[in-house]
Design an enzyme around this catalytic site. Structure first.
Site, PDB file in Angstrom:
ATOM      1  N   ASP A  33      -0.330  29.396  19.017  1.00 35.54           N
ATOM      2  CA  ASP A  33       0.888  29.059  18.138  1.00 35.54           C
ATOM      3  C   ASP A  33       1.984  28.212  18.992  1.00 35.54           C
ATOM      4  OD1 ASP A  33       2.138  30.466  15.107  1.00 35.54           O
ATOM      5  OD2 ASP A  33       3.658  29.300  16.448  1.00 35.54           O
ATOM      6  N   THR A  85       2.702  24.178   5.343  1.00 32.69           N
ATOM      7  CA  THR A  85       2.484  23.135   4.238  1.00 32.69           C
ATOM      8  C   THR A  85       4.006  22.997   3.575  1.00 32.69           C
ATOM      9  OG1 THR A  85       1.082  24.084   2.858  1.00 32.69           O
ATOM     10  CG2 THR A  85       0.164  22.558   4.207  1.00 32.69           C
ATOM     11  N   THR A 121      -2.299  26.030   2.065  1.00 34.38           N
ATOM     12  CA  THR A 121      -1.918  25.675   0.804  1.00 34.38           C
ATOM     13  C   THR A 121      -1.880  24.039   0.744  1.00 34.38           C
ATOM     14  OG1 THR A 121      -1.133  27.602   0.130  1.00 34.38           O
ATOM     15  CG2 THR A 121      -0.912  25.743  -1.618  1.00 34.38           C
ATOM     16  N   ARG A 154      -4.477  34.260  -0.586  1.00 38.11           N
ATOM     17  CA  ARG A 154      -3.756  34.788  -1.780  1.00 38.11           C
ATOM     18  C   ARG A 154      -3.127  36.073  -1.604  1.00 38.11           C
ATOM     19  NH1 ARG A 154      -9.351  34.721  -5.603  1.00 38.11           N
ATOM     20  NH2 ARG A 154      -8.922  32.766  -6.529  1.00 38.11           N
ATOM     21  N   LYS A 206      -6.127  27.387  -6.049  1.00 38.05           N
ATOM     22  CA  LYS A 206      -4.839  28.098  -5.400  1.00 38.05           C
ATOM     23  C   LYS A 206      -3.634  27.417  -6.121  1.00 38.05           C
ATOM     24  CE  LYS A 206      -2.024  29.648  -2.627  1.00 38.05           C
ATOM     25  NZ  LYS A 206      -1.770  31.248  -2.428  1.00 38.05           N
ATOM     26  N   ARG A 213       1.881  30.696 -13.297  1.00 40.11           N
ATOM     27  CA  ARG A 213       3.221  31.614 -13.062  1.00 40.11           C
ATOM     28  C   ARG A 213       4.332  30.828 -13.246  1.00 40.11           C
ATOM     29  NH1 ARG A 213       3.312  36.926 -13.544  1.00 40.11           N
ATOM     30  NH2 ARG A 213       4.846  37.650 -12.423  1.00 40.11           N
ATOM     31  N   GLY A 257      12.005  31.529  -7.139  1.00 42.32           N
ATOM     32  CA  GLY A 257      11.922  31.584  -5.852  1.00 42.32           C
ATOM     33  C   GLY A 257      10.890  31.610  -4.968  1.00 42.32           C
ATOM     34  N   CYS A 260       6.025  29.949  -2.521  1.00 42.39           N
ATOM     35  CA  CYS A 260       4.906  29.488  -3.189  1.00 42.39           C
ATOM     36  C   CYS A 260       5.129  28.845  -4.583  1.00 42.39           C
ATOM     37  CB  CYS A 260       3.715  30.714  -3.003  1.00 42.39           C
ATOM     38  SG  CYS A 260       3.331  31.015  -1.574  1.00 42.39           S
ATOM     39  N   TYR A 316      14.455  36.679  -3.411  1.00 41.53           N
ATOM     40  CA  TYR A 316      13.994  35.573  -4.510  1.00 41.53           C
ATOM     41  C   TYR A 316      13.338  36.641  -5.360  1.00 41.53           C
ATOM     42  CZ  TYR A 316       9.076  36.035  -2.678  1.00 41.53           C
ATOM     43  OH  TYR A 316       7.904  36.493  -2.419  1.00 41.53           O
ATOM     44  N   LYS A 317      13.040  37.785  -5.001  1.00 41.15           N
ATOM     45  CA  LYS A 317      12.718  38.731  -6.175  1.00 41.15           C
ATOM     46  C   LYS A 317      12.922  40.387  -5.840  1.00 41.15           C
ATOM     47  CE  LYS A 317       8.041  39.463  -4.138  1.00 41.15           C
ATOM     48  NZ  LYS A 317       6.445  39.605  -4.188  1.00 41.15           N
TER      49      LYS A 317
HETATM   50  N1  LIG Z   1       3.214  33.439   3.415  1.00 38.46           N
HETATM   51  C1  LIG Z   1       2.244  33.718   2.423  1.00 38.46           C
HETATM   52  O1  LIG Z   1       2.484  34.715   1.592  1.00 38.46           O
HETATM   53  C2  LIG Z   1       1.278  32.656   1.755  1.00 38.46           C
HETATM   54  C3  LIG Z   1       0.292  32.809   1.140  1.00 38.46           C
HETATM   55  C4  LIG Z   1      -0.800  32.237   0.540  1.00 38.46           C
HETATM   56  C5  LIG Z   1      -0.531  30.887   1.345  1.00 38.46           C
HETATM   57  N2  LIG Z   1       0.100  30.413   2.035  1.00 38.46           N
HETATM   58  C6  LIG Z   1      -0.017  29.294   2.877  1.00 38.46           C
HETATM   59  O2  LIG Z   1      -0.446  29.357   4.078  1.00 38.46           O
HETATM   60  C7  LIG Z   1       0.152  28.521   5.065  1.00 38.46           C
HETATM   61  C8  LIG Z   1       0.699  29.012   6.291  1.00 38.46           C
HETATM   62  O3  LIG Z   1       2.133  29.686   5.616  1.00 38.46           O
HETATM   63  P1  LIG Z   1       2.682  30.880   6.602  1.00 38.46           P
HETATM   64  O4  LIG Z   1       3.527  31.833   5.684  1.00 38.46           O
HETATM   65  O5  LIG Z   1       1.746  31.634   7.497  1.00 38.46           O
HETATM   66  O6  LIG Z   1       3.649  30.067   7.355  1.00 38.46           O
HETATM   67  P2  LIG Z   1       4.643  30.503   8.708  1.00 38.46           P
HETATM   68  O7  LIG Z   1       5.585  29.672   8.950  1.00 38.46           O
HETATM   69  O8  LIG Z   1       4.587  32.043   8.785  1.00 38.46           O
HETATM   70  O9  LIG Z   1       3.357  30.353   9.898  1.00 38.46           O
HETATM   71  C9  LIG Z   1       2.837  29.410  10.431  1.00 38.46           C
HETATM   72  C10 LIG Z   1       2.732  29.210  12.064  1.00 38.46           C
HETATM   73  O10 LIG Z   1       2.139  27.996  12.244  1.00 38.46           O
HETATM   74  C11 LIG Z   1       2.712  27.538  13.439  1.00 38.46           C
HETATM   75  N3  LIG Z   1       2.379  26.172  13.814  1.00 38.46           N
HETATM   76  C12 LIG Z   1       3.043  24.979  13.000  1.00 38.46           C
HETATM   77  N4  LIG Z   1       2.544  24.035  13.680  1.00 38.46           N
HETATM   78  C13 LIG Z   1       1.633  24.303  14.379  1.00 38.46           C
HETATM   79  C14 LIG Z   1       0.589  23.636  15.179  1.00 38.46           C
HETATM   80  N5  LIG Z   1       0.438  22.265  15.266  1.00 38.46           N
HETATM   81  N6  LIG Z   1      -0.160  24.423  16.044  1.00 38.46           N
HETATM   82  C15 LIG Z   1      -0.088  25.882  16.345  1.00 38.46           C
HETATM   83  N7  LIG Z   1       0.742  26.594  15.467  1.00 38.46           N
HETATM   84  C16 LIG Z   1       1.568  25.761  14.767  1.00 38.46           C
HETATM   85  C17 LIG Z   1       4.312  27.925  13.404  1.00 38.46           C
HETATM   86  O11 LIG Z   1       4.960  28.186  14.715  1.00 38.46           O
HETATM   87  C18 LIG Z   1       4.230  29.335  12.691  1.00 38.46           C
HETATM   88  O12 LIG Z   1       4.056  30.069  13.415  1.00 38.46           O
HETATM   89  C19 LIG Z   1       1.040  27.530   4.252  1.00 38.46           C
HETATM   90  O13 LIG Z   1       0.223  26.461   3.812  1.00 38.46           O
HETATM   91  C20 LIG Z   1       1.402  28.271   3.173  1.00 38.46           C
HETATM   92  O14 LIG Z   1       1.855  27.796   1.739  1.00 38.46           O
HETATM   93  C21 LIG Z   1       1.307  31.377   2.635  1.00 38.46           C
END
Ligand SMILES: NC(=O)c1ccc[n+]([C@@H]2O[C@H](COP(=O)([O-])OP(=O)(O)OC[C@H]3O[C@@H](n4cnc5c(N)ncnc54)[C@H](O)[C@@H]3O)[C@@H](O)[C@H]2O)c1
Length: 399
Positions: A33, A85, A121, A154, A206, A213, A257, A260, A316-317
């Site tokens: 990270d 993303t 995603t 998911r 996805k 929804r 909100g 996603c 948001y919910k």
């Molecule tokens: N959070 C959810 O519930 C959820 C559910 C399904 C899908 N997603 C998708 O999953 C993906 C990640 O979401 P998240 O919620 O885990 O995000 P997040 O912000 O919680 O975590 C992402 C991490 O990536 C790190 N990071 C960014 N660029 C980096 C790099 N180049 N090298 C190393 N680390 C890096 C950031 O510091 C951060 O800690 C997104 O595309 C999101 O849409 C999230």
């Protein structure tokens, strides 16, 4: 285990649970990270996301032994990419900069036979048009001596440990060998079914899940606006319509909100705008909903001189502490910018807590429940008379 050593790039809400479960399954896992605090927390066995059950798993001996974190990638058998993303707010397209830099960061370490799994995603065709050209700068060829799969996540925040193990998963890849390798890794910690498909189908699926929804919420919000025009109760009309054996209309809300549902539908429009008119319109309807709710509040207090409004709920919910993309906050901001005096509380958000509804409505003219957290509704029902007695004008709105 064929793919013993796994590097997980991005150890946030999605990447960290995957890293923990892979470590628990016996893989040698390196979480990477760019945030040093996260790297430190992982190495100290501290979970930086609020998931109680997962913290216990993180403390298990096997996980502590097999999981470590660092700020740059290293050689491995497989790479998982789980970086953000977000939506580019002006262009309404995916900001792919994190995925691109994550892919570039593993380039120097890639070797023949590696598997790269994208969990973030993304818009359809990302694996083919964005990731493949970057990964092939290594001199390897995707589908031949380098393997690439998209396995979207998911999980529902708050219930991550259960869902990451039990949810069914999609394993999407252009070639059979990539699918087979990715399925093998996921089968070490997923007990749900693994469905294999191509990469583009997995990418779109996805997005379809969250768009489904969003469109259904938009229908409920639109029907609610029609009910308002006709001066009838939307709740009653929808409840009665749902007595039809094949109808299940959602109830209207204050907007959509979270990180996603309001974002993912844009990624579909980005790749096929001509065929995304319903999706686009639904996004517009849901984005406008906070303005409709603000108008309802304004209407409720229109006969009160300099009304004092108390709003409850900022997440948001209901029953979460997550305020990301919260329509409740937007509604309060709209009313504030219109010049209304409005105080905003939320019992689940640390900096917005309050002692009791009774204590905060003293002298107020309107109590508006924007987010029906269970504890708020039960207090409201328990002490509704006392609350009304404390108010200057006892207008109570529930959304
Ligand atoms: N959070 C959810 O519930 C959820 C559910 C399904 C899908 N997603 C998708 O999953 C993906 C990640 O979401 P998240 O919620 O885990 O995000 P997040 O912000 O919680 O975590 C992402 C991490 O990536 C790190 N990071 C960014 N660029 C980096 C790099 N180049 N090298 C190393 N680390 C890096 C950031 O510091 C951060 O800690 C997104 O595309 C999101 O849409 C999230």
């Amino acid at each position: 285990m064929k793919l013993q050593k796994i590097v997980v790039i991005g150890t946030g809400y999605v990447g960290l649970p995957a890293a923990i479960l892979l470590a628990r399954a016996g893989h040698d896992v390196v979480g990477v990270d760019i945030n040093d605090n996260i790297v430190r927390a992982i190495n100290e066995g501290v979970l930086h996301i609020n998931e109680k059950e997962l913290q216990a798993v993180m403390e298990e001996e096997e996980v502590r032994k097999n999981l470590r974190a660092q700020s740059t990638p290293c050689e491995a058998d497989a790479y998982f990419i789980a970086v953000p993303t977000p939506l580019d707010e002006r262009k309404k397209i995916a900001d792919m900069s994190y995925v691109i830099s994550a892919a570039e960061s593993i380039l120097p370490h890639l070797r023949e036979g590696n598997l790269v799994v994208l969990e973030s995603t993304v818009p359809p065709l990302t694996c083919r048009e964005v990731l493949t050209p970057i990964l092939e700068k290594s001199g390897l060829k995707v589908g031949e001596n380098l393997h690439l799969a998209h396995c979207p996540e998911r999980i529902l925040p708050g219930n991550v440990f259960h869902e990451i193990v039990h949810n069914d998963r999609l394993i999407g890849a252009k070639d059979a060998k990539s699918r087979e390798l990715a399925a093998e890794v996921y089968s070490t910690f997923v007990s749900g079914q693994l469905f294999q498909t191509d990469d583009v189908t997995a990418e779109l699926c996805k997005l379809m899940e969250n768009t489904y929804r969003d469109v259904n919420v938009a229908l409920a919000n639109e029907l609610s606006a029609v009910c308002d025009t006709l001066e009838i109760s939307a709740k009653e009309a929808i409840t009665l319509a749902n007595r039809h054996p094949r109808v299940n209309i959602l109830f209207p809300g204050i907007g959509v909100g979270g990180h996603c549902i309001p974002i993912d539908p844009w990624f579909i429009k980005e790749v096929d705008p001509m065929n995304s008119r319903l999706i686009f319109t639904s996004r517009m309807i849901n984005d406008e909903q906070p303005y409709r709710i603000a108008a309802k509040i304004r209407k409720a207090v229109k006969n009160v001189n300099t009304p004092r409004i108390v709003a409850i709920g900022a997440t948001y919910k209901p029953d979460t502490e997550d305020t990301r993309e919260s329509p409740a906050i937007e509604i309060v901001d709209i009313l504030k910018s219109d010049g209304y005096s409005i105080e905003h509380f939320d019992p689940l958000v640390p900096e917005m807590k309050y002692e009791s509804l009774e204590s905060i409505v003293e002298g107020a003219d309107c109590l508006t429940i924007l987010v029906p957290h269970k504890e708020v509704i039960s207090e409201l029902e328990r002490s509704s008379d006392a609350i009304s007695d404390k108010m200057r004008t006892p207008i109570v709105l529930r959304f």
